[in-house]
Design a protein around this motif. Structure first.
Motif, PDB file in Angstrom:
ATOM      1  N   HIS A 192       0.828  -1.209   0.000  1.00  0.00           N
ATOM      2  CA  HIS A 192       0.000   0.000   0.000  1.00  0.00           C
ATOM      3  C   HIS A 192       0.861   1.258   0.000  1.00  0.00           C
ATOM      4  CE1 HIS A 192      -3.405   2.625   0.622  1.00  0.00           C
ATOM      5  NE2 HIS A 192      -2.778   3.171   1.659  1.00  0.00           N
ATOM      6  N   GLU A 193       2.000   1.221   0.676  1.00  0.00           N
ATOM      7  CA  GLU A 193       2.901   2.373   0.680  1.00  0.00           C
ATOM      8  C   GLU A 193       3.381   2.696  -0.732  1.00  0.00           C
ATOM      9  OE1 GLU A 193       6.147   1.595   3.284  1.00  0.00           O
ATOM     10  OE2 GLU A 193       4.942   1.664   5.114  1.00  0.00           O
ATOM     11  N   ALA A 194       3.593   1.631  -1.525  1.00  0.00           N
ATOM     12  CA  ALA A 194       4.120   1.822  -2.874  1.00  0.00           C
ATOM     13  C   ALA A 194       3.028   2.043  -3.917  1.00  0.00           C
ATOM     14  CB  ALA A 194       4.955   0.607  -3.280  1.00  0.00           C
TER      15      ALA A 194
ATOM     16  N   HIS B  38      -0.815   3.338  -4.253  1.00  0.00           N
ATOM     17  CA  HIS B  38      -2.047   3.917  -3.698  1.00  0.00           C
ATOM     18  C   HIS B  38      -2.454   5.134  -4.522  1.00  0.00           C
ATOM     19  CE1 HIS B  38       0.158   7.305  -1.799  1.00  0.00           C
ATOM     20  NE2 HIS B  38       1.111   6.415  -1.593  1.00  0.00           N
ATOM     21  N   ASP B  39      -3.705   5.471  -4.418  1.00  0.00           N
ATOM     22  CA  ASP B  39      -4.249   6.639  -5.122  1.00  0.00           C
ATOM     23  C   ASP B  39      -4.000   6.588  -6.626  1.00  0.00           C
ATOM     24  OD1 ASP B  39      -5.155   7.799  -2.694  1.00  0.00           O
ATOM     25  OD2 ASP B  39      -3.125   8.531  -2.299  1.00  0.00           O
ATOM     26  N   GLY B  40      -4.002   5.378  -7.173  1.00  0.00           N
ATOM     27  CA  GLY B  40      -3.885   5.227  -8.618  1.00  0.00           C
ATOM     28  C   GLY B  40      -2.487   5.292  -9.169  1.00  0.00           C
ATOM     29  N   TYR B  41      -1.464   5.249  -8.286  1.00  0.00           N
ATOM     30  CA  TYR B  41      -0.077   5.324  -8.757  1.00  0.00           C
ATOM     31  C   TYR B  41       0.788   4.262  -8.094  1.00  0.00           C
ATOM     32  CZ  TYR B  41      -0.951  10.022 -10.666  1.00  0.00           C
ATOM     33  OH  TYR B  41      -1.426  11.086 -11.382  1.00  0.00           O
ATOM     34  N   TYR B  42       1.851   3.860  -8.815  1.00  0.00           N
ATOM     35  CA  TYR B  42       2.963   3.153  -8.184  1.00  0.00           C
ATOM     36  C   TYR B  42       4.064   4.181  -7.971  1.00  0.00           C
ATOM     37  CZ  TYR B  42       7.424   0.765  -7.832  1.00  0.00           C
ATOM     38  OH  TYR B  42       8.674   0.393  -7.431  1.00  0.00           O
ATOM     39  N   TYR B  43       4.498   4.321  -6.733  1.00  0.00           N
ATOM     40  CA  TYR B  43       5.530   5.290  -6.368  1.00  0.00           C
ATOM     41  C   TYR B  43       6.888   4.594  -6.357  1.00  0.00           C
ATOM     42  CZ  TYR B  43       1.689   8.345  -4.976  1.00  0.00           C
ATOM     43  OH  TYR B  43       0.556   9.129  -4.977  1.00  0.00           O
ATOM     44  N   THR B  44       7.784   5.016  -7.232  1.00  0.00           N
ATOM     45  CA  THR B  44       9.067   4.320  -7.389  1.00  0.00           C
ATOM     46  C   THR B  44      10.051   4.615  -6.262  1.00  0.00           C
ATOM     47  OG1 THR B  44      10.110   6.112  -8.672  1.00  0.00           O
ATOM     48  CG2 THR B  44       8.834   4.445  -9.902  1.00  0.00           C
ATOM     49  N   GLY B  45       9.881   5.775  -5.594  1.00  0.00           N
ATOM     50  CA  GLY B  45      10.861   6.167  -4.583  1.00  0.00           C
ATOM     51  C   GLY B  45      12.080   6.847  -5.174  1.00  0.00           C
ATOM     52  N   ASP B  46      12.104   7.040  -6.495  1.00  0.00           N
ATOM     53  CA  ASP B  46      13.212   7.706  -7.173  1.00  0.00           C
ATOM     54  C   ASP B  46      12.800   9.107  -7.600  1.00  0.00           C
ATOM     55  OD1 ASP B  46      15.367   5.766  -7.226  1.00  0.00           O
ATOM     56  OD2 ASP B  46      14.081   4.568  -8.527  1.00  0.00           O
ATOM     57  N   VAL B  47      13.696  10.048  -7.430  1.00  0.00           N
ATOM     58  CA  VAL B  47      13.434  11.449  -7.761  1.00  0.00           C
ATOM     59  C   VAL B  47      14.156  11.812  -9.052  1.00  0.00           C
ATOM     60  CG1 VAL B  47      13.734  13.846  -6.993  1.00  0.00           C
ATOM     61  CG2 VAL B  47      13.124  12.060  -5.341  1.00  0.00           C
ATOM     62  N   ALA B  48      13.473  12.575  -9.908  1.00  0.00           N
ATOM     63  CA  ALA B  48      14.057  13.017 -11.173  1.00  0.00           C
ATOM     64  C   ALA B  48      13.468  14.375 -11.531  1.00  0.00           C
ATOM     65  CB  ALA B  48      13.768  11.998 -12.276  1.00  0.00           C
ATOM     66  N   TRP B  49      13.965  14.968 -12.598  1.00  0.00           N
ATOM     67  CA  TRP B  49      13.339  16.146 -13.179  1.00  0.00           C
ATOM     68  C   TRP B  49      13.238  15.931 -14.684  1.00  0.00           C
ATOM     69  CZ3 TRP B  49      16.059  19.354 -16.636  1.00  0.00           C
ATOM     70  CH2 TRP B  49      17.449  19.162 -16.686  1.00  0.00           C
ATOM     71  N   ARG B  50      12.346  16.639 -15.316  1.00  0.00           N
ATOM     72  CA  ARG B  50      12.069  16.474 -16.750  1.00  0.00           C
ATOM     73  C   ARG B  50      12.385  17.791 -17.466  1.00  0.00           C
ATOM     74  NH1 ARG B  50       6.947  14.990 -16.163  1.00  0.00           N
ATOM     75  NH2 ARG B  50       6.366  17.183 -16.062  1.00  0.00           N
ATOM     76  N   ASP B  51      13.094  17.682 -18.596  1.00  0.00           N
ATOM     77  CA  ASP B  51      13.424  18.902 -19.339  1.00  0.00           C
ATOM     78  C   ASP B  51      12.314  19.254 -20.334  1.00  0.00           C
ATOM     79  OD1 ASP B  51      13.827  17.393 -21.698  1.00  0.00           O
ATOM     80  OD2 ASP B  51      16.003  17.354 -21.469  1.00  0.00           O
ATOM     81  N   GLU B  52      12.526  20.300 -21.079  1.00  0.00           N
ATOM     82  CA  GLU B  52      11.485  20.799 -21.995  1.00  0.00           C
ATOM     83  C   GLU B  52      11.229  19.855 -23.163  1.00  0.00           C
ATOM     84  OE1 GLU B  52      15.474  22.374 -23.305  1.00  0.00           O
ATOM     85  OE2 GLU B  52      14.382  22.164 -21.399  1.00  0.00           O
ATOM     86  N   ASP B  53      12.152  18.927 -23.431  1.00  0.00           N
ATOM     87  CA  ASP B  53      11.967  17.940 -24.502  1.00  0.00           C
ATOM     88  C   ASP B  53      11.345  16.649 -23.999  1.00  0.00           C
ATOM     89  OD1 ASP B  53      13.161  19.628 -26.448  1.00  0.00           O
ATOM     90  OD2 ASP B  53      15.154  19.042 -25.731  1.00  0.00           O
ATOM     91  N   GLY B  54      11.027  16.583 -22.712  1.00  0.00           N
ATOM     92  CA  GLY B  54      10.411  15.385 -22.146  1.00  0.00           C
ATOM     93  C   GLY B  54      11.391  14.355 -21.630  1.00  0.00           C
ATOM     94  N   TYR B  55      12.707  14.649 -21.686  1.00  0.00           N
ATOM     95  CA  TYR B  55      13.723  13.721 -21.178  1.00  0.00           C
ATOM     96  C   TYR B  55      13.769  13.797 -19.649  1.00  0.00           C
ATOM     97  CZ  TYR B  55      15.812  12.908 -25.816  1.00  0.00           C
ATOM     98  OH  TYR B  55      16.045  12.542 -27.121  1.00  0.00           O
ATOM     99  N   TYR B  56      13.952  12.629 -19.023  1.00  0.00           N
ATOM    100  CA  TYR B  56      14.023  12.550 -17.567  1.00  0.00           C
ATOM    101  C   TYR B  56      15.484  12.472 -17.115  1.00  0.00           C
ATOM    102  CZ  TYR B  56       8.990  11.839 -16.937  1.00  0.00           C
ATOM    103  OH  TYR B  56       7.625  12.011 -16.890  1.00  0.00           O
ATOM    104  N   TRP B  57      15.776  13.149 -15.998  1.00  0.00           N
ATOM    105  CA  TRP B  57      17.135  13.219 -15.455  1.00  0.00           C
ATOM    106  C   TRP B  57      17.097  12.757 -14.000  1.00  0.00           C
ATOM    107  CZ3 TRP B  57      21.153  15.165 -18.617  1.00  0.00           C
ATOM    108  CH2 TRP B  57      20.728  15.675 -19.852  1.00  0.00           C
TER     109      TRP B  57
END
Length: 554
Positions: free
Chosen positions: A416-418, A420-439
Motif C-alpha cells: 500500500h505504501e508503494a 495507492h491513489d492510482g499510482y505506483y511510487y518508485t521512490g526515485d526522484v528526477a526532473w524532466r526537461d522541456e523535450d520530455g527527457y528525464y534526469w
C-alpha cells in the motif's frame, strides 16, 4: 515472433511508438510454451544460447535443444514433486542450467526465485521461511552447498536440494542424472493463468530486510520493449548482458525480451570480472549488442581498447545506476558507439529509456516507455512542472500495466505504501526537461536539503567522477545546525592518487566540483576510504554512511 504479440512492430519516432505500441495479450500466456517451444517448432536450428566459460568450455544450444532440455528438466522436477504454485529457488550463477530450470518451472506453473550465490546461511533461512520455498537448485560449489546445508535445519519447507554438479554435500540430488533419466514430459493441464505468480525477487535491501517482489505470467511480455526497442535486437543479434542470474537484470537482458526478438543470448560464465577478458569476448565472438551497468563501462574505458577489434559491436545500453556523462563521452570517443540509457526497477520492466529513434542526452535516462504512463509528483501529490524535481510514478488506472509487479508478497502494508491513489511510487526522484527527457536525481531518501536547496547525490557524484583521482564515490547529507544538511563525499581514490590523500587533494576536488556544477553543491566534507558499503547486489548503501555519520554526532 513479434508479430504474434504486437499489431505494429516497427516505429519511426517516439510519437509513432507512443501512439501505436500495443501488446496483444494471449489467454493463459506461458513463456515456455508460447515463445521457446514456438521458436523450436518454427526454426529448430536457430541458435538460442551461446555459452562459454573462463575455463575455455563452449556450448551452443539451438531452440530445439532448449526445448528438449527444458522438457526433460520439467519432467525431472515433476518427479521431485514440483508443480503449479510451488516456490523454487535457483542459485545458478551463470551456469547454462539456469535457462533449463527457469523455463522448465514456467512450463510447470511453478514460481521461480532467482538468487545470488553470495547468500549466507542467514539469508537462505530468511528466504526459505518468508516464501515457503520447496526446492533449491544450485551450482555445485562447496561454499554454496555448505551454506544451504547449514540452513536446512531452520528451513522446514525445503523438501528437495539439487546440484547441477558436482554434488559435494550429502542430501543433494544430481541434476544431470535426473534429466537424463527423466520420463517423457507431458504438459500438465491448467498450467497457469495470466494472473498467477511466475517470478519472485528478493530486493537487495538498501535498508531493512529485503522485500519480496512478485510478478505474474505476463511479465515476460513487458520485456518486448526491453529486447526489441531498447536493446534494438533482431534475429541476427548476438547479445551480451553482463549480469549474474541471481539478479533481475538477468531476465531483463539474458532471456525474455531477447528470445522474443529472436536474438542469440551470449553468456560468459566467469568467476572474477576482468575488463580485458570481456573485451576479448566481444572481439572473439563478434558480439553485436552489449548491456551493462555504468561501473562495467568505467572499467572498460580504463583498458587499452585499441588492442581489440570491437567492430562487431553496433549497439550498447546501460542501466542499473545513473550514467555519468563523462563515461558516455569516453566510450563514444573510443568506440564510436553511443550508450543508450535505461531506467527500471525490480518492480517494473523498462520504464524510461533512450530508444533507437531518439538522440541520447548524456546523463539523461531518456523518455518514458509508452507501456507505462509515467509522471513526476511533488511531495504534496501534485504534478511537477518541467525543470522541477519530483518522484517518478507510474499510473495504475483500472488495469495494472503489463510488467508492473503484483505486490510485495505477504506484505500488504509495504504494498500500500508503494501503490495507492492510482499510482505506483518508485521512490526515485528526477526532473524532466522541456523535450520530455528525464534526469535522475537520486532516491527520495537520499536527496540532500541544504540551505533551502534540494541536492541530488547523483549530480554531485557525476561531477566528482570527472576528476582523475576518483574511481568511485558516494554523496550523502550530514546534519548541520545552520544549513540543515551539508554535502559529504566518500571517495575511493585511483592508485595514482592514493599517496596524495590529504587536505591539498580535498581542496582540489572541492574546487573541481565547484567548476563542474553549481558551487553550492560542492562537498564540504570529503572522506577517502578503501571501499564503500554495498548490498550483495553491488548497490551503494548510502544509508549506512549516513548512519555512521549520525552516530559520530551523537
Amino acid at each position: 515472433m513479434l508479430e504474434k504479440f504486437l499489431a505494429q512492430t516497427t516505429f519511426e519516432s517516439q510519437e509513432d511508438f507512443k501512439k501505436n505500441f500495443k501488446i496483444i495479450v494471449p489467454e493463459n500466456f506461458n513463456y515456455g510454451y508460447d515463445v521457446v517451444d514456438v521458436w523450436a517448432e518454427k526454426e529448430p536450428d536457430k541458435k538460442a544460447l551461446c555459452w562459454t566459460n573462463d575455463q575455455g568450455d563452449h556450448i551452443d544450444f539451438s531452440f530445439a535443444e532448449i526445448k528438449k532440455y527444458t522438457d526433460r528438466t520439467a519432467s525431472y522436477f515433476q518427479s521431485l514433486g514440483i508443480g503449479r504454485g510451488d516456490m523454487v529457488m535457483l542459485i545458478l550463477k551463470r551456469r547454462f542450467e539456469f535457462w533449463f530450470s527457469i523455463i522448465a518451472l514456467h512450463k510447470l506453473g511453478a514460481v521461480v526465485i532467482p538468487a545470488t550465490h553470495l547468500l549466507t546461511k542467514k539469508d537462505i533461512v530468511y528466504r526459505a521461511n518468508a516464501a515457503d520455498i520447496k526446492m533449491i537448485v544450485c551450482a555445485g560449489e562447496d561454499v554454496i552447498q555448505h551454506h544451504i546445508k547449514e540452513a536446512m535445519p531452520d528451513s522446514p519447507t525445503v523438501k528437495k536440494l539439487v546440484s547441477v554438479g558436482p554434488v559435494i554435500a550429502d542430501g543433494f540430488d544430481d541434476f544431470h542424472k535426473g534429466i537424463e533419466n527423466a520420463a517423457p514430459f507431458v504438459r500438465p493441464e491448467n498450467v497457469n493463468t495470466n494472473e498467477d505468480t511466475s517470478l519472485m525477487y528478493f530486493t537487495s535491501g538498501t535498508s531493512g530486510e529485503p522485500k519480496m517482489v512478485i510478478h505474474d505470467y505476463l511479465y515476460p511480455l513487458g520485456h518486448i520493449t526491453t529486447g526489441s526497442y531498447w536493446h534494438n535486437l533482431h534475429e541476427d543479434s548476438l547479445h551480451l548482458t553482463i549480469a549474474d542470474t541471481g539478479w533481475g537484470k538477468a531476465v531483463w537482458g539474458k532471456l525474455y525480451g531477447q528470445w522474443i526478438a529472436g536474438a542469440t543470448v551470449f553468456v560468459y560464465d566467469h568467476e572474477k570480472f576482468a575488463p580485458a577478458d570481456m573485451l576479448r569476448m566481444i572481439q572473439d565472438y563478434r558480439i553485436t549488442s552489449l548491456c551493462a551497468p555504468p561501473t562495467i563501462f568505467r572499467f572498460l574505458i580504463r583498458e587499452d581498447v585499441t588492442k581489440y577489434d570491437l567492430s562487431s559491436l553496433k549497439y550498447c545500453t546501460i542501466a542499473g545506476e545513473a550514467l555519468n556523462p563523462a563515461v558516455f563521452e569516453a566510450f563514444y570517443k573510443l568506440t564510436g558507439v553511443k550508450l543508450m540509457e535505461g531506467f527500471g526497477q525490480t518492480e517494473t520492466t523498462l520504464t524510461i529509456c533512450t530508444f533507437p529513434w531518439t538522440t541520447p542526452k548524456p546523463g539523461s535516462m531518456g523518455l518514458p516507455n509508452p507501456q507505462y504512463e509515467v509522471d513526476l509528483l511533488r511531495p504534496d501529490g501534485t504534478n511537477a512542472e518541467d525543470g522541477e524535481q519530483g518522484e517518478i510514478v507510474v499510473r495504475i488506472g483500472e488495469k495494472k500495466p503489463i510488467g508492473l509487479f503484483k505486490e510485495y508478497y505477504r506484505d500488504p502494508e509495504r504494498t500500500h505504501e508503494a501503490m495507492h491513489d492510482g499510482y505506483y511510487y518508485t521512490g526515485d526522484v528526477a526532473w524532466r526537461d522541456e523535450d520530455g527527457y528525464y534526469w535522475f536525481v537520486g532516491r527520495a531518501d537520499d536527496v540532500i536539503k541544504s540551505s533551502g536547496y534540494r541536492i541530488g547525490p547523483f549530480e554531485v557524484e557525476s561531477a566528482l567522477m570527472t576528476h582523475p583521482a576518483v574511481v568511485e564515490c558516494a554523496v550523502t547529507g550530514v546534519p548541520d545546525e545552520i544549513r540543515g544538511q551539508i554535502v559529504k563525499a566518500t571517495i575511493i581514490l585511483s592508485k595514482e592518487y592514493k599517496d596524495k590523500a590529504g587536505d591539498e587533494l580535498i581542496k582540489e576536488i572541492q574546487d573541481h566540483v565547484k567548476r563542474v556544477t553549481a558551487p553550492y553543491k560542492y562537498p564540504r566534507i570529503v572522506e577517502f576510504v578503501n571501499e564503500l558499503p554495498k548490498t550483495i547486489s553491488g548497490k551503494i548503501r548510502r544509508v549506512e554512511i549516513r548512519s555512521k555519520d549520525d552516530n559520530k554526532d551523537s
